[in-house]
Scaffold this motif. Sequence first.
Motif, PDB file in Angstrom:
ATOM      1  N   VAL A 127      31.347  45.233  38.741  1.00 59.66           N
ATOM      2  CA  VAL A 127      30.152  45.549  39.529  1.00 59.66           C
ATOM      3  C   VAL A 127      29.578  46.894  39.092  1.00 59.66           C
ATOM      4  O   VAL A 127      28.363  47.027  38.868  1.00 59.66           O
ATOM      5  N   ILE A 128      30.426  47.885  38.951  1.00 57.96           N
ATOM      6  CA  ILE A 128      29.956  49.209  38.532  1.00 57.96           C
ATOM      7  C   ILE A 128      29.353  49.140  37.133  1.00 57.96           C
ATOM      8  O   ILE A 128      28.290  49.734  36.861  1.00 57.96           O
ATOM      9  N   ARG A 129      30.004  48.434  36.228  1.00 61.72           N
ATOM     10  CA  ARG A 129      29.461  48.300  34.878  1.00 61.72           C
ATOM     11  C   ARG A 129      28.103  47.596  34.895  1.00 61.72           C
ATOM     12  O   ARG A 129      27.196  47.949  34.130  1.00 61.72           O
ATOM     13  N   ALA A 130      27.954  46.607  35.763  1.00 64.91           N
ATOM     14  CA  ALA A 130      26.716  45.835  35.805  1.00 64.91           C
ATOM     15  C   ALA A 130      25.533  46.668  36.290  1.00 64.91           C
ATOM     16  O   ALA A 130      24.384  46.415  35.902  1.00 64.91           O
ATOM     17  N   VAL A 131      25.794  47.657  37.126  1.00 66.95           N
ATOM     18  CA  VAL A 131      24.710  48.542  37.570  1.00 66.95           C
ATOM     19  C   VAL A 131      24.195  49.363  36.398  1.00 66.95           C
ATOM     20  O   VAL A 131      22.984  49.524  36.196  1.00 66.95           O
ATOM     21  N   SER A 132      25.108  49.897  35.604  1.00 64.60           N
ATOM     22  CA  SER A 132      24.729  50.783  34.503  1.00 64.60           C
ATOM     23  C   SER A 132      24.160  50.042  33.302  1.00 64.60           C
ATOM     24  O   SER A 132      23.336  50.594  32.565  1.00 64.60           O
ATOM     25  N   ALA A 141      30.977  42.449  50.600  1.00 65.12           N
ATOM     26  CA  ALA A 141      31.190  41.755  49.334  1.00 65.12           C
ATOM     27  C   ALA A 141      32.324  40.763  49.517  1.00 65.12           C
ATOM     28  O   ALA A 141      33.245  41.005  50.306  1.00 65.12           O
ATOM     29  N   PRO A 142      32.283  39.624  48.807  1.00 62.05           N
ATOM     30  CA  PRO A 142      33.341  38.621  48.952  1.00 62.05           C
ATOM     31  C   PRO A 142      34.702  39.156  48.494  1.00 62.05           C
ATOM     32  O   PRO A 142      34.783  39.992  47.596  1.00 62.05           O
ATOM     33  N   ALA A 143      35.749  38.677  49.124  1.00 65.21           N
ATOM     34  CA  ALA A 143      37.096  39.017  48.673  1.00 65.21           C
ATOM     35  C   ALA A 143      37.255  38.590  47.219  1.00 65.21           C
ATOM     36  O   ALA A 143      36.755  37.540  46.812  1.00 65.21           O
ATOM     37  N   GLY A 144      37.942  39.412  46.440  1.00 64.57           N
ATOM     38  CA  GLY A 144      38.149  39.086  45.036  1.00 64.57           C
ATOM     39  C   GLY A 144      37.057  39.574  44.118  1.00 64.57           C
ATOM     40  O   GLY A 144      37.111  39.339  42.906  1.00 64.57           O
ATOM     41  N   THR A 145      36.057  40.269  44.663  1.00 61.48           N
ATOM     42  CA  THR A 145      34.998  40.816  43.822  1.00 61.48           C
ATOM     43  C   THR A 145      35.595  41.843  42.860  1.00 61.48           C
ATOM     44  O   THR A 145      36.350  42.723  43.262  1.00 61.48           O
ATOM     45  N   ALA A 156      26.241  36.429  45.855  1.00 59.31           N
ATOM     46  CA  ALA A 156      26.389  35.052  45.363  1.00 59.31           C
ATOM     47  C   ALA A 156      27.781  34.768  44.821  1.00 59.31           C
ATOM     48  O   ALA A 156      28.070  33.629  44.439  1.00 59.31           O
ATOM     49  N   GLY A 157      28.637  35.771  44.804  1.00 59.63           N
ATOM     50  CA  GLY A 157      29.987  35.571  44.320  1.00 59.63           C
ATOM     51  C   GLY A 157      30.130  35.601  42.811  1.00 59.63           C
ATOM     52  O   GLY A 157      31.140  35.154  42.260  1.00 59.63           O
ATOM     53  N   ALA A 158      29.121  36.148  42.122  1.00 61.29           N
ATOM     54  CA  ALA A 158      29.141  36.150  40.655  1.00 61.29           C
ATOM     55  C   ALA A 158      30.247  37.027  40.068  1.00 61.29           C
ATOM     56  O   ALA A 158      30.625  36.841  38.905  1.00 61.29           O
ATOM     57  N   PHE A 159      30.771  37.956  40.868  1.00 64.83           N
ATOM     58  CA  PHE A 159      31.786  38.866  40.356  1.00 64.83           C
ATOM     59  C   PHE A 159      33.192  38.534  40.853  1.00 64.83           C
ATOM     60  O   PHE A 159      34.116  39.323  40.664  1.00 64.83           O
ATOM     61  N   THR A 160      33.346  37.390  41.471  1.00 59.86           N
ATOM     62  CA  THR A 160      34.690  36.976  41.910  1.00 59.86           C
ATOM     63  C   THR A 160      35.349  36.186  40.799  1.00 59.86           C
ATOM     64  O   THR A 160      34.692  35.587  39.940  1.00 59.86           O
ATOM     65  N   ALA A 161      36.681  36.175  40.837  1.00 65.15           N
ATOM     66  CA  ALA A 161      37.434  35.480  39.777  1.00 65.15           C
ATOM     67  C   ALA A 161      37.150  33.991  39.841  1.00 65.15           C
ATOM     68  O   ALA A 161      37.076  33.412  40.920  1.00 65.15           O
ATOM     69  N   ALA A 203      33.484  48.215  50.177  1.00 60.99           N
ATOM     70  CA  ALA A 203      32.500  47.224  50.621  1.00 60.99           C
ATOM     71  C   ALA A 203      33.170  45.902  50.966  1.00 60.99           C
ATOM     72  O   ALA A 203      32.766  45.220  51.920  1.00 60.99           O
ATOM     73  N   ILE A 204      34.188  45.531  50.216  1.00 60.55           N
ATOM     74  CA  ILE A 204      34.937  44.310  50.522  1.00 60.55           C
ATOM     75  C   ILE A 204      35.597  44.442  51.893  1.00 60.55           C
ATOM     76  O   ILE A 204      35.547  43.510  52.715  1.00 60.55           O
ATOM     77  N   MET A 205      36.175  45.598  52.157  1.00 56.43           N
ATOM     78  CA  MET A 205      36.821  45.835  53.453  1.00 56.43           C
ATOM     79  C   MET A 205      35.810  45.769  54.596  1.00 56.43           C
ATOM     80  O   MET A 205      36.144  45.330  55.706  1.00 56.43           O
ATOM     81  N   ARG A 206      34.572  46.202  54.345  1.00 59.95           N
ATOM     82  CA  ARG A 206      33.532  46.167  55.380  1.00 59.95           C
ATOM     83  C   ARG A 206      32.876  44.803  55.501  1.00 59.95           C
ATOM     84  O   ARG A 206      32.020  44.598  56.377  1.00 59.95           O
TER      85      ARG A 206
END
Length: 199
Positions: free
Chosen positions: A157-162, A148-152, A194-199, A142-145
């Motif tokens: 993200v996967i953990r947050a879904v579950s 999602a922002p670079a650095g996500t 919103a960039g919540a998962f970027t460093a 998704a970042i490549m497409r």
Amino acid sequence: MTDPGTVRPGGRTAQVRESVLRTVGDMVADRGFDALELPVVAERAGVGKTTLYRRWGSASALVSDLLVEMAASSRPRADTGSLRGDLTANAALVVDTLGDARQGRLFRAMFAAAATDPTTAESLATFYAVRVTEWAPCVDDAIMRGEAPAGTDAHEVIRAVSAPLYYRFLTTPTPPDGADADRAVAVVLAAVAAGAFTA
């Protein structure tokens, strides 16, 4: 010495392992970890007690090997072409697993055992690390497409879904459903944007 489950044997050995792990899963789902007695496992699986003790040696080792097999045989990551589609597939897998009569009871028993048995806790953590790593490339793609922002952080993200699906599973009398899955995905997608998962 090779840890149980780290080598996928063939022939008779594979049949023995399959029978034993199926029996272990049934027993844990039905009666919990504390009821897992090796002589009973051997009898129900139709294998010799000597074989069981030699290959596994303890209830914790049996559960550890079961989790190895579950991680290896679980549904592979989706590749739908969109982050929303991939995360929806991931959430659906979690809902299907936790909503399954046998699998739901099995996971409840695993969580309970992990609270008091360090080996089971470590094995369960390894199981989820394997599964998260399996699905993390969905986010990298998704970042490549540009979705999602670079650095996500793909793993987070996967953990947050579950996470909310497991919370509902563990704190309410009913397992999560499709509406819960859709809500979890929508929240995570908004957080990703919103960039919540970027460093």
